[in-house]
Design a protein around this motif. Structure first.
Motif, PDB file in Angstrom:
ATOM      1  N   ARG A 251     -17.350  -2.702  61.867  1.00 18.09           N
ATOM      2  CA  ARG A 251     -16.828  -3.940  61.740  1.00 18.09           C
ATOM      3  C   ARG A 251     -15.506  -3.621  60.527  1.00 18.09           C
ATOM      4  N   ASP A 252     -14.787  -4.523  60.675  1.00 24.98           N
ATOM      5  CA  ASP A 252     -13.694  -4.142  59.721  1.00 24.98           C
ATOM      6  C   ASP A 252     -13.875  -5.251  58.620  1.00 24.98           C
ATOM      7  N   GLN A 253     -13.145  -4.910  57.391  1.00 26.45           N
ATOM      8  CA  GLN A 253     -13.547  -5.310  56.155  1.00 26.45           C
ATOM      9  C   GLN A 253     -13.363  -7.134  56.058  1.00 26.45           C
TER      10      GLN A 253
ATOM     11  N   GLY B  53     -18.068 -12.884  57.032  1.00 32.55           N
ATOM     12  CA  GLY B  53     -19.524 -13.022  56.907  1.00 32.55           C
ATOM     13  C   GLY B  53     -20.489 -13.247  55.607  1.00 32.55           C
ATOM     14  N   ASN B  54     -20.036 -12.380  54.549  1.00 34.56           N
ATOM     15  CA  ASN B  54     -20.558 -12.592  53.305  1.00 34.56           C
ATOM     16  C   ASN B  54     -20.261 -13.968  52.832  1.00 34.56           C
TER      17      ASN B  54
ATOM     18  N   ALA C 131     -29.261 -10.922  55.716  1.00 35.11           N
ATOM     19  CA  ALA C 131     -27.654 -10.850  55.040  1.00 35.11           C
ATOM     20  C   ALA C 131     -26.933  -9.865  56.061  1.00 35.11           C
ATOM     21  N   PRO C 132     -25.689 -10.327  56.256  1.00 35.14           N
ATOM     22  CA  PRO C 132     -24.718  -9.509  57.237  1.00 35.14           C
ATOM     23  C   PRO C 132     -24.650  -8.203  57.165  1.00 35.14           C
ATOM     24  N   THR C 133     -24.679  -7.732  55.745  1.00 35.50           N
ATOM     25  CA  THR C 133     -24.345  -6.302  55.648  1.00 35.50           C
ATOM     26  C   THR C 133     -25.122  -5.679  54.229  1.00 35.50           C
TER      27      THR C 133
END
Ligand SMILES: C[S@@+](CC[C@H](N)C(=O)[O-])C[C@H]1O[C@@H](n2cnc3c(N)ncnc32)[C@H](O)[C@@H]1O
Length: 277
Positions: free
Chosen positions: A7-9, A15-16, A216-218
């Motif tokens: 996943r890119d930044q 997402g956050n 949470a996504p990450t």
């Protein structure tokens, strides 16, 4: 790197920003009957938060501390409220609008005007802090950097904005802990059978989830050795383990507070890094 592979930044940040718009701590707020943001309700939430993390008090600056403090990753704002209530000038940064709004609102209760509150609390990423070099005396980030997708970059940013001699206090989820061992064993059957959500998603869900049950996504997990390496650019680094889940032994709930002393030191789920630049 769990939660970030492929996943890119920009996707991680988006997402956050969406996920954390629901204030982290909303579950605890509901549990103590807090649904509004009056000073009385927030004080009740803060008492519940500090009651759940009683050791946090030890990491906060002395009442007589002065200078400028930056908090990164604000959630419901308990730590920010404490930091802003003493002699320090408080600044906050968060990637999501919700926590930023809550912290500005809290500063309002402390007598800070709306324009100043807007300047003091900003929507910004931990990976690109909008502050000049060597500005802050303290930096606090509790439970945030492991969601950014790039802990080393976030730590480098904290180091950059701290004055020489300034102190960073950062909580990161531990890679090795009683909780991780228990979850690895619990998730083993589904991993072997390749059924249901991935181990990574189950882990993220166990640590942080929305009221609707979304993980949470990450989320990344850090070992003590990795934490020391990541903070290697600081003059001194201390890492201490805190926090344990409430153990259930044959349906018997053992008080969690019994485990917050030496058991948490050995196998606690969170790493508290105190680093002096
Ligand atoms: C688990 S909450 C912790 C909040 C608070 N420190 C606490 O202890 O309750 C994580 C916070 O980090 C914020 N966050 C996530 N990624 C971020 C990023 N890249 N930059 C800044 N803040 C971020 C979220 O919006 C959320 O408010």
């Amino acid at each position: 790197m769990p939660g970030t592979v492929g996943r890119d930044q920009a996707a991680i940040d988006a997402g956050n920003a969406a996920f954390w718009n629901e204030l982290c701590g909303t579950r605890l707020a509901r549990a103590v009957g807090v649904t509004d943001a009056s000073p009385e309700s927030l004080a009740r939430y803060d008492a519940a938060y500090m009651g759940f993390y009683p050791y946090l008090d030890r990491y906060l600056p002395d009442a007589g501390a002065s200078g400028e403090v930056l908090e990164i990753g604000l959630g419901y704002g308990t730590v920010g409220q404490i930091l802003a209530s003493g002699g320090l000038t408080y600044h906050g940064a968060d990637i999501a609008e919700g926590p930023v709004g809550m912290m500005r609102h809290r500063l309002g209760h402390l007598g800070v005007g709306p324009e100043q509150a807007e300047d003091r609390v900003r929507v910004a990423s931990a990976l690109e802090l909008p502050y000049e070099d060597e500005r802050f005396d303290y930096a606090y980030s509790i439970g945030c950097l492991h969601h950014t997708g790039d802990i080393p970059r976030a730590v480098a940013e904290i180091r950059r904005v701290l004055k020489p001699g300034g102190t960073a206090v950062v909580m990161l989820y531990a890679k090795h802990s009683a909780r991780q061992a228990w979850l690895a064993a619990w998730n083993l059957p589904s991993r072997l059978l390749r059924r249901g959500p991935s181990h990574d998603e189950r882990l993220r869900w166990r640590y942080d989830r929305s009221l609707g049950g979304e993980a949470a996504p990450t989320t990344e997990f850090t070992s003590v050795a990795e934490a020391k390496r990541i903070f290697g650019g600081f003059a001194t680094v201390q890492v201490r383990r805190e926090n344990m889940d409430e153990p259930v032994i044959w349906r018997l709930h053992v008080p969690r507070t019994w485990f917050l002393g030496w058991p948490a030191r050995l196998a606690g789920r969170d790493l508290y890094v105190t680093a002096v630049r």
